[in-house]
Motif scaffolding. Sequence first.
Motif, PDB file in Angstrom:
ATOM      1  N   GLU A  43       0.701  -1.437   0.074  1.00  0.00           N
ATOM      2  CA  GLU A  43       0.152   0.154  -0.144  1.00  0.00           C
ATOM      3  C   GLU A  43       1.012   1.285   0.129  1.00  0.00           C
ATOM      4  O   GLU A  43       2.232   1.013   0.312  1.00  0.00           O
ATOM      5  CB  GLU A  43      -0.873  -0.039   1.103  1.00  0.00           C
ATOM      6  CG  GLU A  43      -1.786  -1.238   1.261  1.00  0.00           C
ATOM      7  CD  GLU A  43      -2.901  -1.082   2.422  1.00  0.00           C
ATOM      8  OE1 GLU A  43      -2.659   0.036   3.168  1.00  0.00           O
ATOM      9  OE2 GLU A  43      -3.588  -2.036   2.674  1.00  0.00           O
ATOM     10  N   ASP A  63     -12.097   8.482  -4.095  1.00  0.00           N
ATOM     11  CA  ASP A  63     -11.775   8.440  -2.689  1.00  0.00           C
ATOM     12  C   ASP A  63     -11.905   7.227  -1.883  1.00  0.00           C
ATOM     13  O   ASP A  63     -11.707   7.181  -0.546  1.00  0.00           O
ATOM     14  CB  ASP A  63     -12.735   9.456  -1.753  1.00  0.00           C
ATOM     15  CG  ASP A  63     -12.726  10.974  -2.303  1.00  0.00           C
ATOM     16  OD1 ASP A  63     -11.416  11.261  -2.442  1.00  0.00           O
ATOM     17  OD2 ASP A  63     -13.731  11.588  -2.273  1.00  0.00           O
ATOM     18  N   THR A  64     -12.215   6.059  -2.632  1.00  0.00           N
ATOM     19  CA  THR A  64     -12.116   4.777  -1.888  1.00  0.00           C
ATOM     20  C   THR A  64     -10.945   4.374  -1.295  1.00  0.00           C
ATOM     21  O   THR A  64     -10.032   4.304  -2.193  1.00  0.00           O
ATOM     22  CB  THR A  64     -12.736   3.498  -2.797  1.00  0.00           C
ATOM     23  OG1 THR A  64     -13.871   4.162  -3.411  1.00  0.00           O
ATOM     24  CG2 THR A  64     -12.852   2.243  -2.253  1.00  0.00           C
ATOM     25  N   ASP A  65     -10.900   3.865  -0.141  1.00  0.00           N
ATOM     26  CA  ASP A  65      -9.571   3.540   0.383  1.00  0.00           C
ATOM     27  C   ASP A  65      -8.769   2.460  -0.354  1.00  0.00           C
ATOM     28  O   ASP A  65      -9.312   1.260  -0.503  1.00  0.00           O
ATOM     29  CB  ASP A  65      -9.983   2.784   1.718  1.00  0.00           C
ATOM     30  CG  ASP A  65      -8.838   2.476   2.551  1.00  0.00           C
ATOM     31  OD1 ASP A  65      -7.577   2.958   2.224  1.00  0.00           O
ATOM     32  OD2 ASP A  65      -8.778   1.621   3.716  1.00  0.00           O
ATOM     33  N   GLU A  88     -14.865  -6.332   3.916  1.00  0.00           N
ATOM     34  CA  GLU A  88     -14.495  -4.912   3.902  1.00  0.00           C
ATOM     35  C   GLU A  88     -15.676  -3.971   4.007  1.00  0.00           C
ATOM     36  O   GLU A  88     -16.586  -4.127   3.447  1.00  0.00           O
ATOM     37  CB  GLU A  88     -13.573  -4.440   2.961  1.00  0.00           C
ATOM     38  CG  GLU A  88     -12.440  -5.174   2.935  1.00  0.00           C
ATOM     39  CD  GLU A  88     -11.140  -4.748   3.940  1.00  0.00           C
ATOM     40  OE1 GLU A  88     -11.760  -3.585   4.570  1.00  0.00           O
ATOM     41  OE2 GLU A  88     -10.404  -5.377   4.194  1.00  0.00           O
ATOM     42  N   VAL A 130     -16.304  -0.372   2.546  1.00  0.00           N
ATOM     43  CA  VAL A 130     -15.611   0.627   1.381  1.00  0.00           C
ATOM     44  C   VAL A 130     -16.655   1.665   0.966  1.00  0.00           C
ATOM     45  O   VAL A 130     -17.930   1.435   1.165  1.00  0.00           O
ATOM     46  CB  VAL A 130     -15.138  -0.151   0.322  1.00  0.00           C
ATOM     47  CG1 VAL A 130     -14.117  -1.118   0.574  1.00  0.00           C
ATOM     48  CG2 VAL A 130     -16.417  -1.095  -0.412  1.00  0.00           C
TER      49      VAL A 130
END
Length: 760
Positions: free
Chosen positions: A191, A512-514, A533, A535
Amino acid sequence: MDLTSTLTLATAGDLSDTLDAVLASGGVRSVFQPIVEIDTGRVVAYEALARGPRGPLERPDQLFGAARAASRLAELDQACRTAALRGAVEQGLTAPLTLFVNVEPEVLDHAPMETLLGLATSAPGGLRVVLEITERALAARPAELLRTVARVRSAGWGVAVDDVGAEEMSLAFMPLLRPDVVKLDLRLVQERPGPDVAEIMNAVNAYAERTGAVVLAEGIEHEQHLAMARGLGATLGQGWFFGRPAADPGTGRETGELALPAPVDAVVADATVSPFACLPEGTPLRLAPKGLLIELSKQLEREAMRMGRTCVVAAAFQEARHFTPSTTQRYRDLVERTGFVCALGEGMPEEPLPGLRGTTLADGDPVRGEWDVTVLSPHFSAALLARDLGDTGPERERRFEYALTYDRDTVVRATSSLLARVAPRVGPAPAAVRPAPPTAAVAVARAAATGAPAGEALLLEALGATPSGVAVADLRLPDQPLVYVNPAFERLAGLPREQLLGRNCRFLQDPDTDPGAIGRIRAAIAAGEECRETVLNVRGPERTPWWNELHLAPVRDASGTVVQYIGVQVDVTARVEAERALMQERDRTRAAMARIEELAATDPLTGLANRRRLQEQVETALWDARARGESLALLFLDLDGFKAVNDRFGHAAGDELLQEVATRLRQRLRRRDLVARLGGDEFLVALPGLSGDGGAAAEARRVADDLTEAVRRPVDVHGAPVFVGASVGVAVAPEDGDEFAALLHRADLRMYEAKPVLTR
């Protein structure tokens, strides 16, 4: 009915019978994944990964889930490690290679280690073994964990902590476990780096630099991951870039020996030893009333909150009645802001407040006669260890003999002594530890997606009625498109099925999604695993944001290959927004409280610390000075001629003069020196970190002369130069005392002696 439908509809009894057959026939096997030196590419170790026989229990999550449901986890855990060690011998993975094997955290208290230790030591060519402990074991069973590590160390095995960084708990427990290998969670290399990654690596690098531990990066799949692993300080790597798990790891690759740090003595979690007894022989002890111990305890608690989520706090309060409402509030803050907190005392419940591990003390336990607080993190260690002298009378005046130590080995032993008394957590495990069974919608969708002939219309009708969005993606087709959506999914996506089928579900994502959540989803799909998850998604042509609680589950064909994925979606926007609003309000409250606390400790005129804040800072500096063999000086500075300025020009001019003096004092001092305004025209200056070889007094006198000279320079007040002087009294610890009050008294007397006769 095909294999997927069979697994979906199987009863618990079916899986139990299958598990019986697996364990009885020795059906557990191991595959091995290489671990390499990043700089040389040499294979230095292999990790053994458990697999069941081909069929419903082949995958490790299915295998361990069935064993957990049947209460046979310990038996399976033993079978997995036995298979790992025997498989390693059969494949020739002996010295100089090292074998990494896992221990299931839920069976730490009765893991049958002796059989495995004998197998490892008697294996042809010898096995070099490193036992991997996941962070899931740390909070649930700390006493059993420390005892297991001690047994492993005694056999000459190494210890690794797995998935470091997935939870802060692994960082907090590193000083106690003293691992030889720190395995970084794969998200650290996969990440984008951020503040959380920096915090993790600060803790890991501090530990590795101090101990010589080896850092291993997992999840390396391509060159970019490899570059990130190097940047994180890893010297070992593991992942598909270097090789996938295989029953036969093959030959022909260059191998080498894994260099581990020198063996260390394990920290024995001995519940018969008290923290006070961990003090080295000859440790100087002091006498103090309980009131002082309470204040010292609060200071250690503040240090713990400064360390944050990488910190372990252990405390003994003698009796549960001493865990007062004010103490409860402080420990609620500790639970929220640190990694692990436990509190011991006679009659203490198992959970005095949510997240706080409590333990009652048995009759005869020496800790019932102690007042102990330990704080331990990769960056900091401190312990207040006190023994009750048995006084009667008012509670806060009861005397204790105590020591305040910063010696890491002593703090580790004392913390382990308290953790040895912490009972295992009982009751349901967290969701991250025990995967939840598929929802009814998932089970139905699996059967429908695989074409179960009986009741197909009923299954499709059920899918149409469920309020959860259900979609099926086919991994066998290019770009893994959606091949089925139910009406609830259409409503969540804000589009009709004609615009959904044939598209990859990434269209639901927003910039803007992680990316971390997306990365974890992709990793789970690549591994053929379930995942959950929450999201940020978008809905309809307007791309309206909404929060999706997503559960993905794989569908396998008769050969065990993942061919499709079922996705179940639930709109949890209201819940997420409420949680965020609550967190924002909590942050605002904390900021306001911090500001109030800051104002309460600051002189409003000059912005300097007031007496209370300086006293706290000096007491902390005195502890550090004692630990390091240094000296500290306290300077009492009083202005000469200030009253005349007030009388001539007025109080506003006097305030300007005091502000200018405060500025000059700050400019002449070192960054770590402390300065405060007592009130009126009196100031205090503390000089920590002075030499303890006798030169502290001369250095303090030099600083006093320098400050006096700075004050004597003219000050422009209302366009006219004003002159004042300064008288300074100096006291040095430990020669003039080793407590703030004594130093202040001595400095005050010497300031008065230094004043000109006419101004006394």
